[in-house]
Design a protein around this motif. Structure first.
Motif, mmCIF file in Angstrom:
data_model
loop_
_atom_site.group_PDB
_atom_site.id
_atom_site.type_symbol
_atom_site.label_atom_id
_atom_site.label_comp_id
_atom_site.label_asym_id
_atom_site.label_seq_id
_atom_site.Cartn_x
_atom_site.Cartn_y
_atom_site.Cartn_z
ATOM 1 N N VAL A 188 1.014 -1.066 -0.038
ATOM 2 C CA VAL A 188 -0.015 0.013 0.137
ATOM 3 C C VAL A 188 0.900 1.335 0.006
ATOM 4 O O VAL A 188 0.709 2.108 -0.668
ATOM 5 C CB VAL A 188 -0.971 -0.166 1.255
ATOM 6 C CG1 VAL A 188 -1.898 1.294 1.164
ATOM 7 C CG2 VAL A 188 -1.787 -1.235 1.107
ATOM 8 N N ALA A 189 1.944 1.077 0.732
ATOM 9 C CA ALA A 189 2.944 2.422 0.606
ATOM 10 C C ALA A 189 3.480 2.699 -0.670
ATOM 11 O O ALA A 189 3.635 3.817 -1.014
ATOM 12 C CB ALA A 189 3.886 2.131 1.579
ATOM 13 N N ARG A 192 0.745 4.228 -2.623
ATOM 14 C CA ARG A 192 0.429 5.647 -2.218
ATOM 15 C C ARG A 192 1.825 6.586 -2.997
ATOM 16 O O ARG A 192 1.502 7.955 -3.331
ATOM 17 C CB ARG A 192 0.772 5.866 -0.870
ATOM 18 C CG ARG A 192 0.444 7.108 -0.365
ATOM 19 C CD ARG A 192 0.516 7.186 1.272
ATOM 20 N NE ARG A 192 -0.736 6.354 1.844
ATOM 21 C CZ ARG A 192 -0.475 5.224 2.462
ATOM 22 N NH1 ARG A 192 0.976 4.976 2.925
ATOM 23 N NH2 ARG A 192 -1.268 4.500 3.091
ATOM 24 N N ALA A 195 0.640 6.892 -6.478
ATOM 25 C CA ALA A 195 -0.686 7.955 -6.431
ATOM 26 C C ALA A 195 -0.187 9.506 -6.263
ATOM 27 O O ALA A 195 -0.900 10.242 -6.686
ATOM 28 C CB ALA A 195 -1.649 7.454 -5.216
ATOM 29 N N GLN A 196 0.779 9.667 -5.611
ATOM 30 C CA GLN A 196 1.280 10.970 -5.140
ATOM 31 C C GLN A 196 1.945 11.889 -6.363
ATOM 32 O O GLN A 196 2.094 12.920 -6.225
ATOM 33 C CB GLN A 196 1.978 11.237 -3.861
ATOM 34 C CG GLN A 196 0.996 10.812 -2.837
ATOM 35 C CD GLN A 196 2.163 10.526 -1.658
ATOM 36 O OE1 GLN A 196 3.188 10.749 -1.458
ATOM 37 N NE2 GLN A 196 1.233 10.648 -0.199
#
Length: 389
Positions: A188-189, A192, A195-196
């Protein structure tokens, strides 16, 4: 090339024995589902361990699968559950291989030549897509499926031997290798981080959507398309040309684009090319004449090479160096893992409404999605910028 030869021979034998679009759908699902589940983890392995050994492991699994097909063909013991087992092992080999191979590209050429190297690598893959069906057809014609698939197993051997001492092992002078993935939280990290970053996110969505709606599921159904066009025999040259048409488009596209330095990697260009790809595949699905089908497959291959290599280049150029393998794993999970569901939309749905309808409807739905994303990202942003403060 050997990977694609195996597909040609095994898919053809399965189609002749079972005539099952559902089994063709499972071939797609089993090939790509491992990317959905394990690509980020195997990308993490590429960050930490010797990528040469990872690729060798994948090659040995591919060899074992080809030998397994050959034994079943020779003993006439092919059953659906056995075919499914080999298809799953083949998919696991792929998810070990692909992220490590992408990290290897970066290690060979570095940052400055990365975009060109990715496109050259993609062109090489399309050459394999072209040669695979052609050589697979020749092996079927000259040796039959039994000896043909055994010969195919030998094609993996040079890669295994070369990687023993290939000069691209771990960099001992580099910073300490990052820790391994400790659980789903690390996955998940990594997502992320993607996604950023607008570029990483845009390219991951682009390839993920194409994989989800269409992918390459139509390749597993190609014997059915060929049958409807009147070219379903393995020894028919027209059938071989149909199998290799999109690969020929990708190969020629890569050579033209790379030799002329055309279409540098840009997010907007990648989306436009992807929309052209949708139109070409929808047209192929609705075509009833052989020349039109060949032409549209050629165009599809050309633009698919362009937008896929563009997306891969942008991801590698924008990925943080310390977790490059993991980011490539997320990209592979999207680009390859989501193809699992294209097997359902094109293959399994094709069993009920016909493969022509399922492919054309899937391509049309993807086109509408790209139009929506393009309008929001570019047209909407332009109108917002035009409003005075």
């Amino acid at each position: 090339m050997a990977d694609n030869i195996e597909h040609v021979i095994s898919y053809f034998v399965m189609f002749q024995k079972f005539h099952s679009p559902a089994l063709g759908a499972f071939a797609v699902v089993s090939h790509w589902a491992p990317y959905l589940m394990f690509a980020v983890y195997t990308g993490g392995l590429a960050d930490r361990f010797d990528i040469r050994r990872l690729i060798q492991t994948a090659m040995l699994l591919f060899i074992g699968v080809s030998v397994g097909w050959g034994v079943m063909f020779a003993t006439d013991s092919l059953e659906e559950w056995k075919a499914m087992t080999l298809l799953v092992i083949h998919g696991l080999a792929g998810v070990i291989w692909i992220p490590a191979a992408q990290v290897l590209i970066h290690r060979i050429v570095g940052q400055e030549q990365l975009s060109s190297a990715v496109r050259l690598s993609a062109t090489g893959r399309y050459l394999a897509f072209l040669l695979g069906p052609a050589i697979g057809g020749v092996l079927l014609w000259a040796f039959g499926p039994v000896y043909g698939i055994f010969i195919n197993a030998l094609i993996y051997a040079p890669m295994v031997l070369w990687l023993i001492k290939a000069p691209y092992g771990p960099d001992r002078a580099a910073a300490p290798r990052p820790p391994g993935l400790r659980g789903f939280g690390d996955v998940v990290a990594t997502m992320r981080v993607v996604a950023q970053n607008p570029v990483l996110l845009s390219m991951t969505v682009l390839v993920g959507a194409s994989a989800l709606f269409v992918g390459n599921a139509y390749q597993a159904q190609m014997p059915g398309f060929a049958f409807d066009l009147g070219y379903a025999h393995a020894t028919d040259v027209s059938y071989m040309i149909l199998l290799g048409a999109d690969a020929a488009g990708g190969l020629i596209g890569g050579l033209i684009l790379e030799s002329r330095g055309l279409l540098p990697p840009k997010v907007r260009t990648a989306y436009i090319l992807a929309m052209v790809w949708c139109c070409a595949l929808a047209g192929f699905a609705r075509s009833h004449t052989y020349p039109v089908a060949i032409t549209l497959l050629f165009i599809a291959g050309f633009v698919e090479l362009a937008f896929n290599s563009m997306a891969q280049s942008l991801v590698q150029l924008n990925a943080p160096g310390e977790i490059r393998g993991r980011v490539i794993g997320v990209f592979a999970m999207s680009a390859n893992g989501l193809r699992t569901f294209s097997g359902l939309s094109v293959g399994l749905l094709g069993a009920s409404i016909g493969i022509h309808n399922s492919l054309s409807y899937s391509a049309a739905a993807l086109f509408l999605l790209y139009i929506a994303i393009f309008m929001v990202r570019y047209v909407g942003r332009r109108q917002h910028a035009a409003v005075p403060p």
